[in-house]
Design an enzyme around this catalytic site. Sequence first.
Site, PDB file in Angstrom:
ATOM      1  N   ASP A   1      27.315  40.955  38.083  1.00  0.00           N
ATOM      2  CA  ASP A   1      28.330  42.004  38.059  1.00  0.00           C
ATOM      3  C   ASP A   1      27.730  43.261  38.695  1.00  0.00           C
ATOM      4  OD1 ASP A   1      31.090  42.245  36.121  1.00  0.00           O
ATOM      5  OD2 ASP A   1      30.280  44.131  36.902  1.00  0.00           O
TER       6      ASP A   1
ATOM      7  N   LYS B   1      44.423  38.750  48.286  1.00  0.00           N
ATOM      8  CA  LYS B   1      44.633  37.598  47.389  1.00  0.00           C
ATOM      9  C   LYS B   1      45.342  36.454  48.110  1.00  0.00           C
ATOM     10  CE  LYS B   1      42.617  39.211  43.645  1.00  0.00           C
ATOM     11  NZ  LYS B   1      41.324  38.641  43.216  1.00  0.00           N
TER      12      LYS B   1
ATOM     13  N   TYR C   1      45.632  44.662  48.212  1.00  0.00           N
ATOM     14  CA  TYR C   1      45.349  43.657  47.185  1.00  0.00           C
ATOM     15  C   TYR C   1      46.096  42.360  47.490  1.00  0.00           C
ATOM     16  CZ  TYR C   1      44.723  41.783  42.414  1.00  0.00           C
ATOM     17  OH  TYR C   1      44.396  41.015  41.329  1.00  0.00           O
TER      18      TYR C   1
HETATM   19  P1  NAD Z   1      37.986  43.704  35.283  1.00  0.00           P
HETATM   20  O1  NAD Z   1      37.987  44.972  36.055  1.00  0.00           O
HETATM   21  O2  NAD Z   1      38.165  43.731  33.815  1.00  0.00           O
HETATM   22  O3  NAD Z   1      36.661  42.884  35.593  1.00  0.00           O
HETATM   23  C1  NAD Z   1      36.208  42.687  36.886  1.00  0.00           C
HETATM   24  C2  NAD Z   1      34.699  42.653  36.865  1.00  0.00           C
HETATM   25  O4  NAD Z   1      34.273  42.510  38.216  1.00  0.00           O
HETATM   26  C3  NAD Z   1      34.097  43.961  36.317  1.00  0.00           C
HETATM   27  O5  NAD Z   1      33.084  43.668  35.386  1.00  0.00           O
HETATM   28  C4  NAD Z   1      33.569  44.645  37.560  1.00  0.00           C
HETATM   29  O6  NAD Z   1      32.413  45.444  37.316  1.00  0.00           O
HETATM   30  C5  NAD Z   1      33.237  43.444  38.434  1.00  0.00           C
HETATM   31  N1  NAD Z   1      33.192  43.807  39.839  1.00  0.00           N
HETATM   32  C6  NAD Z   1      34.055  44.603  40.519  1.00  0.00           C
HETATM   33  N2  NAD Z   1      33.635  44.731  41.781  1.00  0.00           N
HETATM   34  C7  NAD Z   1      32.501  44.007  41.888  1.00  0.00           C
HETATM   35  C8  NAD Z   1      31.602  43.745  42.937  1.00  0.00           C
HETATM   36  N3  NAD Z   1      31.763  44.322  44.142  1.00  0.00           N
HETATM   37  N4  NAD Z   1      30.557  42.929  42.713  1.00  0.00           N
HETATM   38  C9  NAD Z   1      30.362  42.381  41.506  1.00  0.00           C
HETATM   39  N5  NAD Z   1      31.160  42.603  40.463  1.00  0.00           N
HETATM   40  C10 NAD Z   1      32.222  43.403  40.660  1.00  0.00           C
HETATM   41  O7  NAD Z   1      39.113  42.818  35.971  1.00  0.00           O
HETATM   42  P2  NAD Z   1      39.681  41.385  35.550  1.00  0.00           P
HETATM   43  O8  NAD Z   1      41.068  41.557  35.110  1.00  0.00           O
HETATM   44  O9  NAD Z   1      38.730  40.682  34.676  1.00  0.00           O
HETATM   45  O10 NAD Z   1      39.742  40.712  37.012  1.00  0.00           O
HETATM   46  C11 NAD Z   1      38.993  39.551  37.336  1.00  0.00           C
HETATM   47  C12 NAD Z   1      39.668  38.888  38.519  1.00  0.00           C
HETATM   48  O11 NAD Z   1      41.007  38.529  38.175  1.00  0.00           O
HETATM   49  C13 NAD Z   1      39.793  39.784  39.751  1.00  0.00           C
HETATM   50  O12 NAD Z   1      39.563  39.020  40.913  1.00  0.00           O
HETATM   51  C14 NAD Z   1      41.222  40.237  39.694  1.00  0.00           C
HETATM   52  O13 NAD Z   1      41.728  40.614  40.966  1.00  0.00           O
HETATM   53  C15 NAD Z   1      41.902  39.009  39.144  1.00  0.00           C
HETATM   54  N6  NAD Z   1      43.202  39.247  38.534  1.00  0.00           N
HETATM   55  C16 NAD Z   1      43.322  40.050  37.448  1.00  0.00           C
HETATM   56  C17 NAD Z   1      44.573  40.244  36.898  1.00  0.00           C
HETATM   57  C18 NAD Z   1      44.791  41.121  35.687  1.00  0.00           C
HETATM   58  O14 NAD Z   1      45.946  41.329  35.295  1.00  0.00           O
HETATM   59  N7  NAD Z   1      43.741  41.637  35.057  1.00  0.00           N
HETATM   60  C19 NAD Z   1      45.689  39.621  37.447  1.00  0.00           C
HETATM   61  C20 NAD Z   1      45.542  38.814  38.568  1.00  0.00           C
HETATM   62  C21 NAD Z   1      44.273  38.627  39.095  1.00  0.00           C
END
Ligand code: NAD
Length: 254
Positions: free
Chosen positions: A33, A152, A148
């Site tokens: 992370d 995606k 975004y």
């Molecule tokens: P989050 O922000 O809670 O967690 C994401 C994690 O990724 C964080 O710990 C952050 O520090 C880490 N991160 C961000 N940029 C980074 C980088 N450059 N290198 C390494 N780590 C990095 O978000 P989440 O909801 O857990 O999202 C996880 C995945 O799910 C993402 O790809 C997001 O686009 C996708 N997603 C989330 C949702 C939602 O509603 N939360 C919906 C659709 C897709």
Amino acid sequence: MNERVLITGGASGIGLGLAKRFAARGDRVAICDADGAAVARVRAEHPAFIAAQADVTDETQMEAFFADVERAWGGVDVVCANAGTGGPAGRIEDLKYDAWRACLDVNLSGTFLTCRWAARVMRAQGSGLIVITSSTAGLFGYPLRAPYAAAKWGLVGLTKTLAMELGPVGVRVNALAPGAVEGDRMDRVVAMEAAAGGKSEDEVRAQYVKGVSLRSWVNVDDLADMALFLASPAANKISGQVLAVDGHTETLVP
Ligand code: NAD
């Protein structure tokens, strides 16, 4: 199961949820992370995990993380390319090029680096599963979130293509498409979209539910259930698929 599972963006949110569930069924887990404080928390709470501070867009940091994992385990069975960031919200004519590039870098290029390593290791061992976290934004148009959505959708192309490249050597590649997930990240997204669209946060939250047939948000365990299913023998013929865990999104248009 005792499989070897690597998760990017694994120190919080969905990634950490996946990590805990894989560990709970007896798998070995490695996370990276970019957030150093979050990685330190993971190290304290899950001493059995390999946990590294590494940014998925930094080739040198990622090479070092992958090398550590390969040295420790000699291979990998499941790679969850999960790290992602929401990118900016706004009309395209107002978006900054830097913000576009940063969003594409993390969501798309970071996933490329992760998958490139996974493919090298898995091709050599003749087995493996890659799970790429796309989004319902990779299945629909998403007004005010062009970077975004573009990133995606790009991941769907990557998933389909890698499934074709790696299928013949026994490696499966699938994408998860989460809907709106309860948690900190969606709290931030709702605040950003409310500001960009001149609406209240309650209105934005109501919009998300309105566009979903089951009229509900998703939680992290719903996604972990799908990831664990994909990593189970029951899914051994499932590849090249984009699996929405979203309560059936009808539209992302407000
Ligand atoms: P989050 O922000 O809670 O967690 C994401 C994690 O990724 C964080 O710990 C952050 O520090 C880490 N991160 C961000 N940029 C980074 C980088 N450059 N290198 C390494 N780590 C990095 O978000 P989440 O909801 O857990 O999202 C996880 C995945 O799910 C993402 O790809 C997001 O686009 C996708 N997603 C989330 C949702 C939602 O509603 N939360 C919906 C659709 C897709």
